[in-house]
Write an enzyme that holds these catalytic residues in place. Structure first.
Site, PDB file in Angstrom:
ATOM      1  N   GLY A  20       0.825  -1.198   0.000  1.00 58.80           N
ATOM      2  CA  GLY A  20       0.000   0.000   0.000  1.00 58.80           C
ATOM      3  C   GLY A  20       0.860   1.249   0.000  1.00 58.80           C
ATOM      4  O   GLY A  20       0.441   2.302   0.488  1.00 58.80           O
ATOM      5  N   GLY A  74      -0.633   4.739  -1.138  1.00 61.36           N
ATOM      6  CA  GLY A  74      -1.774   5.355  -0.481  1.00 61.36           C
ATOM      7  C   GLY A  74      -1.306   6.386   0.524  1.00 61.36           C
ATOM      8  O   GLY A  74      -0.104   6.663   0.653  1.00 61.36           O
ATOM      9  N   VAL A 105      -1.206   6.385   3.900  1.00 59.14           N
ATOM     10  CA  VAL A 105      -0.352   5.861   4.964  1.00 59.14           C
ATOM     11  C   VAL A 105       0.955   5.322   4.395  1.00 59.14           C
ATOM     12  O   VAL A 105       2.046   5.657   4.864  1.00 59.14           O
ATOM     13  CB  VAL A 105      -1.088   4.767   5.761  1.00 59.14           C
ATOM     14  CG1 VAL A 105      -0.147   4.117   6.771  1.00 59.14           C
ATOM     15  CG2 VAL A 105      -2.302   5.349   6.471  1.00 59.14           C
ATOM     16  N   GLY A 106       0.846   4.472   3.376  1.00 55.52           N
ATOM     17  CA  GLY A 106       2.040   3.857   2.817  1.00 55.52           C
ATOM     18  C   GLY A 106       3.029   4.857   2.255  1.00 55.52           C
ATOM     19  O   GLY A 106       4.242   4.713   2.421  1.00 55.52           O
ATOM     20  N   SER A 160      -6.446  -0.491  13.033  1.00 57.76           N
ATOM     21  CA  SER A 160      -7.224   0.742  13.185  1.00 57.76           C
ATOM     22  C   SER A 160      -7.830   0.767  14.575  1.00 57.76           C
ATOM     23  O   SER A 160      -8.124  -0.280  15.172  1.00 57.76           O
ATOM     24  CB  SER A 160      -8.332   0.789  12.139  1.00 57.76           C
ATOM     25  OG  SER A 160      -9.289   1.781  12.460  1.00 57.76           O
ATOM     26  N   SER A 161      -8.057   1.960  15.091  1.00 56.40           N
ATOM     27  CA  SER A 161      -8.691   2.073  16.410  1.00 56.40           C
ATOM     28  C   SER A 161     -10.137   1.605  16.400  1.00 56.40           C
ATOM     29  O   SER A 161     -10.732   1.413  17.468  1.00 56.40           O
ATOM     30  CB  SER A 161      -8.617   3.524  16.901  1.00 56.40           C
ATOM     31  OG  SER A 161      -9.268   4.393  15.990  1.00 56.40           O
ATOM     32  N   CYS A 162     -10.711   1.392  15.214  1.00 57.05           N
ATOM     33  CA  CYS A 162     -12.105   0.917  15.158  1.00 57.05           C
ATOM     34  C   CYS A 162     -12.236  -0.535  15.604  1.00 57.05           C
ATOM     35  O   CYS A 162     -13.350  -1.054  15.716  1.00 57.05           O
ATOM     36  CB  CYS A 162     -12.681   1.096  13.759  1.00 57.05           C
ATOM     37  SG  CYS A 162     -12.040  -0.069  12.543  1.00 57.05           S
ATOM     38  N   TYR A 204     -15.210  -3.726   8.550  1.00 56.54           N
ATOM     39  CA  TYR A 204     -13.802  -3.337   8.474  1.00 56.54           C
ATOM     40  C   TYR A 204     -13.069  -3.719   9.757  1.00 56.54           C
ATOM     41  O   TYR A 204     -11.946  -4.243   9.723  1.00 56.54           O
ATOM     42  CB  TYR A 204     -13.705  -1.829   8.239  1.00 56.54           C
ATOM     43  CG  TYR A 204     -12.298  -1.291   8.145  1.00 56.54           C
ATOM     44  CD1 TYR A 204     -11.529  -1.502   7.005  1.00 56.54           C
ATOM     45  CD2 TYR A 204     -11.745  -0.557   9.190  1.00 56.54           C
ATOM     46  CE1 TYR A 204     -10.240  -0.997   6.916  1.00 56.54           C
ATOM     47  CE2 TYR A 204     -10.458  -0.047   9.103  1.00 56.54           C
ATOM     48  CZ  TYR A 204      -9.709  -0.273   7.971  1.00 56.54           C
ATOM     49  OH  TYR A 204      -8.434   0.214   7.879  1.00 56.54           O
ATOM     50  N   LYS A 228      -9.763  -6.266  10.398  1.00 54.37           N
ATOM     51  CA  LYS A 228      -8.532  -5.846  11.075  1.00 54.37           C
ATOM     52  C   LYS A 228      -8.244  -6.707  12.303  1.00 54.37           C
ATOM     53  O   LYS A 228      -7.082  -7.026  12.601  1.00 54.37           O
ATOM     54  CB  LYS A 228      -8.615  -4.367  11.447  1.00 54.37           C
ATOM     55  CG  LYS A 228      -8.510  -3.434  10.249  1.00 54.37           C
ATOM     56  CD  LYS A 228      -7.185  -3.629   9.531  1.00 54.37           C
ATOM     57  CE  LYS A 228      -7.014  -2.713   8.351  1.00 54.37           C
ATOM     58  NZ  LYS A 228      -5.711  -2.926   7.674  1.00 54.37           N
ATOM     59  N   THR A 288      -4.943   5.793  15.468  1.00 58.54           N
ATOM     60  CA  THR A 288      -6.195   6.523  15.618  1.00 58.54           C
ATOM     61  C   THR A 288      -6.601   7.092  14.258  1.00 58.54           C
ATOM     62  O   THR A 288      -6.044   6.715  13.228  1.00 58.54           O
ATOM     63  CB  THR A 288      -6.038   7.637  16.677  1.00 58.54           C
ATOM     64  OG1 THR A 288      -7.320   8.192  16.965  1.00 58.54           O
ATOM     65  CG2 THR A 288      -5.079   8.721  16.217  1.00 58.54           C
ATOM     66  N   HIS A 328     -13.153  10.086   4.898  1.00 58.46           N
ATOM     67  CA  HIS A 328     -13.266  10.217   6.341  1.00 58.46           C
ATOM     68  C   HIS A 328     -13.598  11.665   6.701  1.00 58.46           C
ATOM     69  O   HIS A 328     -13.645  12.546   5.849  1.00 58.46           O
ATOM     70  CB  HIS A 328     -11.963   9.772   7.006  1.00 58.46           C
ATOM     71  CG  HIS A 328     -11.758   8.292   6.970  1.00 58.46           C
ATOM     72  ND1 HIS A 328     -10.783   7.695   6.214  1.00 58.46           N
ATOM     73  CD2 HIS A 328     -12.418   7.276   7.595  1.00 58.46           C
ATOM     74  CE1 HIS A 328     -10.831   6.383   6.370  1.00 58.46           C
ATOM     75  NE2 HIS A 328     -11.810   6.101   7.206  1.00 58.46           N
ATOM     76  N   TRP A 361     -22.500  16.531   8.789  1.00 58.52           N
ATOM     77  CA  TRP A 361     -23.234  15.339   9.222  1.00 58.52           C
ATOM     78  C   TRP A 361     -23.196  15.174  10.740  1.00 58.52           C
ATOM     79  O   TRP A 361     -22.210  15.500  11.397  1.00 58.52           O
ATOM     80  CB  TRP A 361     -22.626  14.095   8.573  1.00 58.52           C
ATOM     81  CG  TRP A 361     -22.819  14.032   7.091  1.00 58.52           C
ATOM     82  CD1 TRP A 361     -23.593  14.846   6.325  1.00 58.52           C
ATOM     83  CD2 TRP A 361     -22.203  13.111   6.187  1.00 58.52           C
ATOM     84  NE1 TRP A 361     -23.519  14.493   5.010  1.00 58.52           N
ATOM     85  CE2 TRP A 361     -22.675  13.424   4.890  1.00 58.52           C
ATOM     86  CE3 TRP A 361     -21.320  12.056   6.344  1.00 58.52           C
ATOM     87  CZ2 TRP A 361     -22.271  12.713   3.759  1.00 58.52           C
ATOM     88  CZ3 TRP A 361     -20.927  11.337   5.225  1.00 58.52           C
ATOM     89  CH2 TRP A 361     -21.403  11.674   3.946  1.00 58.52           C
ATOM     90  N   ARG A 365     -13.251  12.888  18.664  1.00 62.32           N
ATOM     91  CA  ARG A 365     -12.288  12.112  17.887  1.00 62.32           C
ATOM     92  C   ARG A 365     -10.869  12.615  18.142  1.00 62.32           C
ATOM     93  O   ARG A 365     -10.635  13.802  18.403  1.00 62.32           O
ATOM     94  CB  ARG A 365     -12.592  12.213  16.387  1.00 62.32           C
ATOM     95  CG  ARG A 365     -13.856  11.489  15.943  1.00 62.32           C
ATOM     96  CD  ARG A 365     -13.735   9.988  16.082  1.00 62.32           C
ATOM     97  NE  ARG A 365     -14.951   9.314  15.634  1.00 62.32           N
ATOM     98  CZ  ARG A 365     -15.984   9.028  16.426  1.00 62.32           C
ATOM     99  NH1 ARG A 365     -15.947   9.384  17.704  1.00 62.32           N
ATOM    100  NH2 ARG A 365     -17.043   8.406  15.958  1.00 62.32           N
ATOM    101  N   ASP A 368     -23.498   9.674  13.816  1.00 62.49           N
ATOM    102  CA  ASP A 368     -22.315  10.227  14.466  1.00 62.49           C
ATOM    103  C   ASP A 368     -21.207   9.194  14.629  1.00 62.49           C
ATOM    104  O   ASP A 368     -20.049   9.542  14.809  1.00 62.49           O
ATOM    105  CB  ASP A 368     -22.676  10.755  15.867  1.00 62.49           C
ATOM    106  CG  ASP A 368     -23.394  12.090  15.809  1.00 62.49           C
ATOM    107  OD1 ASP A 368     -22.842  13.026  15.217  1.00 62.49           O
ATOM    108  OD2 ASP A 368     -24.508  12.173  16.347  1.00 62.49           O
TER     109      ASP A 368
END
Length: 331
Positions: free
Chosen positions: A26, A29, A31-32, A123-125, A152, A156, A180, A195, A218, A225, A285
């Site tokens: 990646g 992208g 991050v990569g 990911s923090s998710c 997702y 992960k 995060t 995002h 939205w 966050r 939210d």
């Protein structure tokens, strides 16, 4: 004695060979590319990472063949199918399938080639929707996930478990990091699939450029966050590769959070938009709060350097430059 078991007794501080071949999966992208930039800055001489059109990481045979030919020494698995709340909520099957295939293919190929050092980025998710704040790494698998990005998150989590299984079965010192919310140059500014930060930048820039009297955001704006500039994450990746070896994932964040309303106001300030703002509470939210406990990474000597307003200004400059050039990422 394996490297992994040895380091439990001796500690881990092993600088990477700057001539080692580092595969950034990646690598083109957001991050990569940040990881690639930092590796280059740190004098790594052999960083590789074919584009997706050259190597589809969902294609198992292609990935196995590429690893056999390239024989990387270090792998940073930054490749993923990502998106905002809308994309995750409307395309869960795609997010689950694509991310599982990418991860399994790269991790299996790395194991087959005996790659000694690998960092898997999650990911923090992955953490429960109502985890105690700030969220420690021990919160993993202790409660239900946020439904809007559950597919997702499950993918992960599977990646974390595969890395941990490789450590137990094969003794390789592979590790996992959980960033995060990230932002910065190279982000996706798609009007529906981005995002929150790139979405706000795009929306406020358009409003300022067209003279729109108001912006509609939205949700209610009350969710909190934490935001980390992707260049800070890149520094954390090298820090972890050189200083960390344990089963548990490591959180990567700033240890500070803001409400979505506050970050929207900051984006408006950076862009110079002074119109009014409405909040569409019919839109979700997401998780009410998601602040990471970053003490484990802090103990290794790492801390973030880029403050949010500075990072937003840098990102907006990048956005305008690439908007003019017509080279923004929109998917």
């Amino acid at each position: 004695m394996s490297i992994a078991s040895e380091t439990k007794h001796s500690g881990f501080h092993r600088p990477l060979d700057r001539d080692a071949r580092v595969f950034v999966a990646g690598g083109h992208g957001m991050v990569g590319s940040a990881v690639w930039r930092h590796l280059t800055h740190e004098a790594f001489t052999d960083v590789v990472g074919p584009r997706s059109m050259e190597l589809d990481l969902r294609d198992r045979r292609a990935v196995l063949d590429w690893f056999a030919a390239a024989r990387p020494d270090v792998v940073v698995l930054a490749a993923a199918r990502v998106g905002g709340i809308k994309a995750n909520a409307t395309q869960p099957a795609d997010f689950l399938s694509d991310n599982l295939r990418i991860q399994v293919n790269v991790l299996d190929a790395a194991l087959r080639q005996g790659v000694q050092r690998l960092l898997f980025l999650g990911s923090s998710c992955i953490y429960p929707k109502f985890a105690e704040q700030p969220i420690s790494e021990k919160a993993l698998l202790t409660g239900p996930l946020e439904p809007t990005n559950e597919a997702y998150a499950i993918a992960k989590i599977a990646g974390i478990l595969q890395v941990q299984a490789v450590r137990r079965q094969h003794g390789l010192p592979w590790i996992c990091a959980m960033p995060t919310n990230l932002y910065g140059p190279g982000d996706n500014f798609h009007p529906q699939h981005s995002h929150v930060l790139p979405s706000l930048i795009r929306r406020y820039h358009h409003a300022r450029s067209t003279g729109a009297p108001r912006v509609v955001n939205w949700g209610a704006g009350t969710a909190r966050r934490e935001f980390l500039h992707v260049d800070d994450l890149a520094r954390a990746c090298v820090c972890l590769l050189e200083r960390y070896d344990a089963d548990e994932p490591v959180n990567v964040g700033t240890g500070e959070d803001v409400t979505i309303k506050e970050v929207a106001e900051l984006v408006a300030k950076v862009i110079g938009y002074d119109g009014s703002v409405d909040w569409d509470t019919n839109e979700p939210d997401g998780t009410p709060r998601k602040l990471l406990d970053v003490s484990r990474l802090g103990a290794l000597g790492w801390s973030p350097r880029i403050h949010l307003e500075e990072g937003l200004a840098r990102t907006y400059d990048w956005y305008r430059e690439h908007l003019v050039a017509g080279t923004l990422r929109h998917g």
